[in-house]
Design a protein around this motif. Structure first.
Motif, short mmCIF file in Angstrom:
data_model
loop_
_atom_site.label_atom_id
_atom_site.label_comp_id
_atom_site.label_asym_id
_atom_site.label_seq_id
_atom_site.Cartn_x
_atom_site.Cartn_y
_atom_site.Cartn_z
N GLU A 97 40.55 31.11 43.30
CA GLU A 97 39.29 30.88 42.60
C GLU A 97 38.16 31.69 43.22
OE1 GLU A 97 39.11 29.66 39.82
OE2 GLU A 97 41.07 28.72 39.71
N PHE A 98 38.20 31.89 44.54
CA PHE A 98 37.16 32.69 45.17
C PHE A 98 37.24 34.14 44.71
CE2 PHE A 98 35.79 35.63 48.47
CZ PHE A 98 34.45 35.27 48.57
N TRP A 99 38.39 34.75 44.88
CA TRP A 99 38.50 36.18 44.61
C TRP A 99 38.36 36.50 43.13
CZ3 TRP A 99 37.66 39.43 48.30
CH2 TRP A 99 37.93 39.05 49.61
N ARG A 100 38.79 35.54 42.30
CA ARG A 100 38.72 35.80 40.87
C ARG A 100 37.29 35.69 40.35
NH1 ARG A 100 41.71 32.98 36.33
NH2 ARG A 100 40.92 31.14 37.35
N ALA A 101 36.45 34.98 41.10
CA ALA A 101 35.11 34.70 40.60
C ALA A 101 34.08 35.71 41.05
CB ALA A 101 34.69 33.29 41.02
N VAL A 102 34.46 36.67 41.89
CA VAL A 102 33.48 37.67 42.32
C VAL A 102 33.81 39.01 41.68
CG1 VAL A 102 32.85 36.57 44.49
CG2 VAL A 102 34.84 38.07 44.40
N PRO A 103 32.79 39.80 41.36
CA PRO A 103 33.05 41.12 40.76
C PRO A 103 33.70 42.06 41.78
CG PRO A 103 30.75 40.47 40.52
CD PRO A 103 31.36 39.52 41.48
N LEU A 104 34.55 42.94 41.30
CA LEU A 104 35.23 43.86 42.20
C LEU A 104 34.23 44.72 42.97
CD1 LEU A 104 37.82 45.00 43.31
CD2 LEU A 104 38.01 46.49 41.33
N ILE A 105 33.13 45.05 42.32
CA ILE A 105 32.13 45.90 43.00
C ILE A 105 31.61 45.20 44.25
CG2 ILE A 105 29.83 46.89 42.80
CD1 ILE A 105 30.44 47.74 40.06
N THR A 106 31.34 43.89 44.14
CA THR A 106 30.88 43.18 45.34
C THR A 106 31.96 43.13 46.41
OG1 THR A 106 31.21 41.30 43.91
CG2 THR A 106 29.02 41.53 44.86
N VAL A 107 33.20 42.96 45.95
CA VAL A 107 34.30 42.94 46.93
C VAL A 107 34.33 44.26 47.69
CG1 VAL A 107 36.79 42.78 47.22
CG2 VAL A 107 35.65 41.34 45.54
N LEU A 108 34.21 45.35 46.94
CA LEU A 108 34.26 46.66 47.59
C LEU A 108 33.07 46.86 48.53
CD1 LEU A 108 35.47 48.82 44.59
CD2 LEU A 108 36.74 48.22 46.64
#
Lengths: 363, 253
Positions: free
Chosen positions: A199-210
């Motif tokens: 739920e954490f990783w799915r809920a954040v945009p990939l750009i923020t992850v990067l």
């Protein structure tokens, strides 16, 4: 007592066969369909024709500068001129053979894995997931056996796109499977951990992850471990995509009838045997379309790494646009980049359709 | 607890004061049952009476909460090792066959022998072919379950269970999902199995089968064993009113 005489088989009427038959049934099947066909042709043909003219008929293909682009169509000279950069990024020109070796070995391995009659296919599969990536890393990165080191910040273009996408695809699938099984586990700690992770990783945009991977991660990890930027981006993509993959696979797991689990249990198979031999093969099979969908999305999402300063295919293209010698050819660049992405994604899509057909066992 | 140290030698399944609840719902009430080696037992009763649940408890597909279930001297508890011992000696056939659709008939039969019993593949395949011949479908070995009729699938399911060489077979309404003309072929296989001395517990409404092979018929309703008797007395002279009503409903249609 009379004997029934069966009538002989006759060929179908000619109007239902061939081109004419096809046109009749598909395009001119009744007045409404015929009008719709004509209207659509009227709308579609002119733009398609001008696109065709722009791409092929009026295009300039050879040359070495923008002066060669005189026909008014696409200026493929630009792509031609920058082709090396599109493929290899800023990899040193005299060392490009190492990238070529990577491309060729990759194509051969994928070809052999896809071709069913390859002997020892399982062993080749294990090799391609264990030893091969290490060889490729040292081949591209150098620094051993007297090969000149090429740091990852000089990697780029299609080669970088492929490296990120393949690592992401190959790692996200097993992580996704483990997370999906974990989320359905009866053990509360494992279940909650997997649920929170997904739920954490799915809920954040990939750009923020990067961004987090490239800016924040170094703040948390001790300074001695100098994390490579490419590696950080890859970890971010893997965590992000495995969460998506987990949900896709969980959908497949839920579609498997309870009876399959029970039959496995009743035969005395352990949890992992049941999963590996009965449940997952079926769950993965029914989720092939969604898995490949995720792979394709992942492949295209790799272009987001440009925002943290990695030069994938799209980023190299954008950099080329800034070259004063080639100002104003952005359309050509985007068309070309789109075409390359399309080639790979279409290939994946076709293979998935083939795989679905092959695995269909009549149920 | 440890009464299994001095069991009657021929008792292979024993339920002692066994209770089970689904949440608040008391589904099995104080069941006591002894099954001796080679005995054939038919369990019948209205739907929801707990008959399937009871036989599913015997290989721990369902968990019981109180009382004891002892199979071949092994008591079923949460201990995974005991569960494994019991399951490898108890075969089960389901109403909906539950064959593995992604594997061929032969692979369905070989899977457990190879992975659970660690038999070499050739040996597992030979055993599988032997049992497929016994259920009279060796020619279908390379087909997938989806290509077979319901009766054929159920026979494969029986062969698949037999490949593990069980001493006890559980049947959970094996013919209820079949087209009428296919019931016979499955029952024939079961009768043959019964004649060979297999210990069998069958949940079924095939009263012809019960009359033909059963040593005992058990009638259940609302989670209790209402009546048990040998088939002739059971059908001709039922004791409880509930049994009489049930028999009149299923025999006179």
């Amino acid at each position: 007592m009379s004997v029934h005489e069966f009538k002989p088989d006759l060929p179908p009427p000619s109007s239902s066969l061939g081109v004419v038959g096809w046109l009749k049934t598909n395009l001119f099947n009744g007045p409404v369909n015929s009008i719709a066909t004509l209207v659509l042709l009227y709308i579609l043909v002119p733009p398609l024709w001008s696109a065709f003219q722009w791409i092929f008929l009026n295009a300039d293909w050879v040359g070495d500068s923008r002066e060669m682009c005189t026909s008014g169509g696409a200026c493929w000279v630009f792509i031609n001129d920058r082709f090396g950069q599109f493929i290899y990024g800023y990899y040193p020109v005299e060392l490009r053979w190492r990238v070529d070796a990577f491309f060729i070995s990759l194509a051969v391995i994928i070809g052999l894995l896809v071709y069913e009659k390859t002997p020892q296919r399982a062993k080749l599969g294990i090799f391609s997931l264990t030893i091969y990536p290490i060889i490729v890393f040292f081949l591209l990165n150098g620094g051993v056996l007297g090969m000149e080191p090429v740091e990852t910040h000089r990697w780029g273009g299609l080669m970088l796109t492929l490296v990120i996408a393949i690592v992401g695809i190959v790692a996200a699938l097993p992580f996704g499977i483990v997370l999906a099984l974990g989320r359905r586990s009866e053990m509360p700690i494992i279940r909650s951990f997997c649920t929170i992770f997904i739920e954490f990783w799915r809920a954040v945009p990939l750009i923020t992850v990067l961004f987090m991977a490239s800016v924040m991660l170094p703040l948390f990890v001790s300074e001695e471990i100098e994390f490579n930027k490419l590696l950080r981006a890859m970890i971010g993509i893997i965590l992000f995509q495995s969460a998506y993959m987990a949900e896709v696979i969980r959908g497949g797991l839920q579609a498997i009838p309870k009876g399959q689990y029970e039959a496995g249990e009743a035969l005395g198979l352990s949890y992992w045997q049941s999963m590996g031999l009965i449940i997952l093969p079926q769950a993965l099979k029914i989720t092939i379309p969604s898995i490949v969908n995720t792979f394709i999305a992942l492949f295209k999402d790799t272009s987001l790494v440009l925002i943290i300063g990695l030069f994938d295919l799209l980023a190299v293209g954008q950099a080329a646009l800034a070259d004063p010698a080639w100002l104003g050819y952005s359309v050509e660049m985007y068309v070309f980049v789109a075409f390359v992405f399309w080639l790979f994604c279409f290939g994946m899509s076709r293979y998935s359709i083939y795989l679905e057909k092959k695995l269909h066992t009549g149920h | 607890m440890n009464q299994a140290t001095n069991p009657q030698p021929e008792t292979v399944i024993e339920l002692k004061g066994m209770n089970k609840w689904y949440g608040e719902f008391h589904v099995l009430k104080d069941l006591n049952l002894k099954v001796t080696k080679g005995e054939k037992i038919v369990i019948c009763g209205p739907s929801g009476s707990g008959k399937s649940t009871m036989i599913r408890c015997i290989n721990r597909l369902e968990e019981h909460q109180t009382g004891q279930i002892i199979v071949n001297g092994t008591e079923l508890t949460a201990d995974l090792k005991n569960i494994h011992i019991v399951r490898s000696d108890v075969g089960m056939c389901f109403q909906h066959f539950n064959l593995f659709p992604h594997l061929t008939v032969l692979q369905n039969c070989c899977l457990a022998p190879i992975w659970v019993k660690k038999l070499p593949q050739a040996e597992a395949e030979a055993t599988a072919m032997k049992y497929l011949e016994r259920v009279k479908i060796p020619d279908q070995a390379d087909k997938y379950p989806g290509q077979l009729s319901g009766g054929q699938q159920q026979r494969v399911a029986i062969a698949r269970s037999l490949c593990m060489n069980p001493s006890i077979m559980l049947f959970d309404e094996p013919t209820s999902a079949l087209d009428p003309e296919m019931v016979r072929e499955v029952l024939d296989v079961m009768v043959e199995l019964a004649n060979e001395g297999m210990t069998m517990l069958c949940v079924t409404h095939e009263m012809g089968f019960a009359k033909q092979v059963a040593d005992r018929v058990i009638f259940m309703d609302r989670g209790e064993i209402i009546e048990e008797n040998e088939p002739t007395s059971f059908f001709e002279n039922p004791q409880s009113d509930r049994t009489k009503l049930f028999l009149s409903q299923i025999l006179n249609h």
